[in-house]
Design a protein around this motif. Structure first.
Motif, short mmCIF file in Angstrom:
data_model
loop_
_atom_site.label_atom_id
_atom_site.label_comp_id
_atom_site.label_asym_id
_atom_site.label_seq_id
_atom_site.Cartn_x
_atom_site.Cartn_y
_atom_site.Cartn_z
N ILE A 1 14.27 1.58 1.21
CA ILE A 1 14.04 0.63 0.12
C ILE A 1 12.71 0.92 -0.58
O ILE A 1 12.63 0.94 -1.82
CB ILE A 1 14.07 -0.81 0.65
CG1 ILE A 1 15.48 -1.18 1.11
CG2 ILE A 1 13.59 -1.80 -0.42
CD1 ILE A 1 15.56 -2.51 1.83
N VAL A 2 11.67 1.16 0.22
CA VAL A 2 10.37 1.45 -0.37
C VAL A 2 10.43 2.74 -1.19
O VAL A 2 9.89 2.82 -2.30
CB VAL A 2 9.29 1.57 0.74
CG1 VAL A 2 7.98 2.07 0.14
CG2 VAL A 2 9.08 0.22 1.40
N PHE B 1 3.00 11.19 5.43
CA PHE B 1 2.13 10.58 6.43
C PHE B 1 1.94 9.08 6.15
O PHE B 1 1.84 8.28 7.09
CB PHE B 1 0.78 11.29 6.46
CG PHE B 1 0.81 12.59 7.20
CD1 PHE B 1 1.24 12.65 8.52
CD2 PHE B 1 0.43 13.76 6.58
CE1 PHE B 1 1.28 13.85 9.21
CE2 PHE B 1 0.47 14.97 7.24
CZ PHE B 1 0.90 15.02 8.57
N ASN B 2 1.87 8.71 4.89
CA ASN B 2 1.75 7.29 4.57
C ASN B 2 2.98 6.50 5.02
O ASN B 2 2.86 5.39 5.54
CB ASN B 2 1.56 7.11 3.06
CG ASN B 2 0.15 7.45 2.61
OD1 ASN B 2 -0.80 7.26 3.37
ND2 ASN B 2 0.00 7.97 1.42
N ILE B 3 4.15 7.07 4.81
CA ILE B 3 5.37 6.42 5.26
C ILE B 3 5.37 6.30 6.78
O ILE B 3 5.73 5.25 7.35
CB ILE B 3 6.60 7.20 4.78
CG1 ILE B 3 6.76 7.05 3.27
CG2 ILE B 3 7.87 6.72 5.46
CD1 ILE B 3 7.17 5.68 2.82
N ALA C 1 0.84 -1.21 0.00
CA ALA C 1 0.00 0.00 0.00
C ALA C 1 0.87 1.26 0.00
O ALA C 1 0.60 2.21 -0.74
CB ALA C 1 -0.92 -0.01 1.22
N THR C 2 1.91 1.24 0.82
CA THR C 2 2.81 2.40 0.85
C THR C 2 3.55 2.55 -0.47
O THR C 2 3.72 3.67 -0.97
CB THR C 2 3.82 2.24 2.00
OG1 THR C 2 3.12 2.07 3.23
CG2 THR C 2 4.73 3.45 2.10
N LEU C 3 4.00 1.42 -1.02
CA LEU C 3 4.72 1.47 -2.29
C LEU C 3 3.85 2.03 -3.41
O LEU C 3 4.29 2.90 -4.18
CB LEU C 3 5.21 0.07 -2.66
CG LEU C 3 5.96 -0.07 -3.99
CD1 LEU C 3 7.22 0.77 -3.99
CD2 LEU C 3 6.29 -1.54 -4.27
N MET C 4 2.61 1.56 -3.49
CA MET C 4 1.71 2.05 -4.53
C MET C 4 1.37 3.52 -4.32
O MET C 4 1.32 4.30 -5.28
CB MET C 4 0.43 1.21 -4.55
CG MET C 4 0.66 -0.24 -4.98
SD MET C 4 1.43 -0.37 -6.62
CE MET C 4 0.19 0.41 -7.64
N THR C 5 1.15 3.89 -3.05
CA THR C 5 0.82 5.29 -2.77
C THR C 5 1.99 6.20 -3.14
O THR C 5 1.80 7.26 -3.76
CB THR C 5 0.47 5.46 -1.28
OG1 THR C 5 -0.63 4.62 -0.95
CG2 THR C 5 0.11 6.91 -0.98
N MET C 6 3.20 5.80 -2.78
CA MET C 6 4.37 6.60 -3.11
C MET C 6 4.59 6.68 -4.61
O MET C 6 4.93 7.73 -5.14
CB MET C 6 5.61 6.02 -2.42
CG MET C 6 5.72 6.32 -0.95
SD MET C 6 7.39 6.02 -0.35
CE MET C 6 8.30 7.29 -1.21
N CYS D 1 15.20 11.36 -6.31
CA CYS D 1 15.87 11.65 -5.03
C CYS D 1 14.86 12.06 -3.97
O CYS D 1 15.00 11.70 -2.79
CB CYS D 1 16.91 12.75 -5.21
SG CYS D 1 18.33 12.26 -6.22
N LEU D 2 13.84 12.79 -4.39
CA LEU D 2 12.81 13.21 -3.44
C LEU D 2 12.04 12.01 -2.90
O LEU D 2 11.72 11.96 -1.71
CB LEU D 2 11.85 14.19 -4.11
CG LEU D 2 10.82 14.86 -3.22
CD1 LEU D 2 11.50 15.65 -2.12
CD2 LEU D 2 9.91 15.76 -4.04
N GLY D 3 11.74 11.04 -3.77
CA GLY D 3 11.07 9.83 -3.30
C GLY D 3 11.90 9.07 -2.29
O GLY D 3 11.39 8.62 -1.25
N ILE D 4 13.19 8.94 -2.56
CA ILE D 4 14.08 8.25 -1.61
C ILE D 4 14.18 9.03 -0.31
O ILE D 4 14.16 8.45 0.79
CB ILE D 4 15.47 8.07 -2.25
CG1 ILE D 4 15.37 7.16 -3.48
CG2 ILE D 4 16.46 7.49 -1.25
CD1 ILE D 4 16.65 7.05 -4.27
#
Length: 287
Positions: free
Chosen positions: A216-217, A176-178, A21-26, A265-268
């Motif tokens: 990693i996510v 917030f999801n993370i 869920a977090t991976l898809m949301t991100m 980079c922002l995602g990481i």
């Protein structure tokens, strides 16, 4: 480090639903973020092109002091360039577009006045510059295409502002999801964490697997987002160039690479910061 990495992978496998869920949301967030940034980039390029084309034309009276008016126009802070075009030069320009203009001028005289042509530093300043020039003595009329300039500026500015607001909301939602995902993972391992604390494990040792999990996510979400966004954007802009070649769409790698790299980079970074904040807060609650 191998231990922490193994624990992070085990935590992700043990909480597959929360992790996916977090991976898809991100991924979706980064896709939308990248799209908004690319849209904003193209809007800025369009505004820059518009700034280079929009002119304020001030038509001068017959008894106007042309050189003095030119100096006053150049003194306006928002004016990037100003030049004086005489009535004869205007007639020559009009003759190129309409050969009958010179024949008509020979009959009734040259109807075109001397004209000041001004280029503004920003397209948003067009109305301000037009109003200031119109107030100068010796200026009969001012033309700057108010109908399309004002409408275009308002539309592009609204799109850009909406893009910035959407980017901010997406970043907050992703963070917030993370936070929630990492807290769920730590709660599922609360007994193990309690035992580790009793055995004297440091806070950094306990937090490291979960920090790696968020990292990693974030990296996976960034990779998926770029893998989808890049070919989709290039295909869309190619279609736009075919249908509307007047739009200055951005396709050069030198401009796109830093932006797309920044999205990755922002995602990481969001994954890393979200996991750091979540683990610190969870451990503080246990104390």
């Amino acid at each position: 480090m191998k231990y922490h990495l193994r624990q992070a992978l085990l935590a992700m496998r043990g909480n597959v639903t929360a992790t996916l869920a977090t991976l898809m949301t991100m991924t979706l967030t980064l896709l939308m973020l990248g799209f908004v940034l690319l849209l904003t980039l193209n809007v800025n390029r369009t505004i820059e092109q518009l700034e280079g084309q929009v002119e304020v034309a001030a038509f001068l009276a017959g008894d106007a002091q042309d050189d003095a008016l030119l100096a006053q126009a150049r003194a306006i802070p928002q004016v990037r360039d100003a030049r004086l075009v005489t009535s004869a030069q205007v007639l020559t320009e009009m003759t190129q577009d309409s050969p009958f203009a010179r024949d008509a001028a020979q009959l009734v005289g040259n109807p075109y006045p001397d004209t000041l042509r001004l280029r503004v530093a920003r397209v948003e300043d067009t109305r301000t510059v037009a109003a200031q020039v119109a107030a100068l003595p010796g200026v009969d009329d001012v033309e700057y295409g108010a109908g399309y300039v004002d409408t275009t500026v308002r539309t592009l500015s609204a799109v850009r502002l909406a893009g910035y607001l959407l980017v901010g909301l997406l970043l907050l939602g992703t963070l917030f999801n993370i936070l929630n995902a990492v807290r769920v993972a730590m709660y599922a391992r609360r007994d193990e964490i309690s035992v580790m604390r009793l055995l004297g494990a440091t806070r950094g040792f306990i937090r490291m697997p979960h920090v790696l999990e968020g990292l990693i996510v974030g990296a996976l979400a960034a990779a998926l987002a770029l893998a989808i966004l890049t070919p989709a954007y290039l295909s869309l802009t190619q279609r736009v160039q075919q249908l509307a070649p007047v739009f200055p769409v951005v396709r050069d790698p030198g401009t796109l690479a830093p932006l797309l790299g920044g999205v990755a980079c922002l995602g990481i970074l969001i994954g890393l910061l979200g996991s750091v904040f979540a683990t610190r807060r969870y451990l503080q609650e246990l104390e």
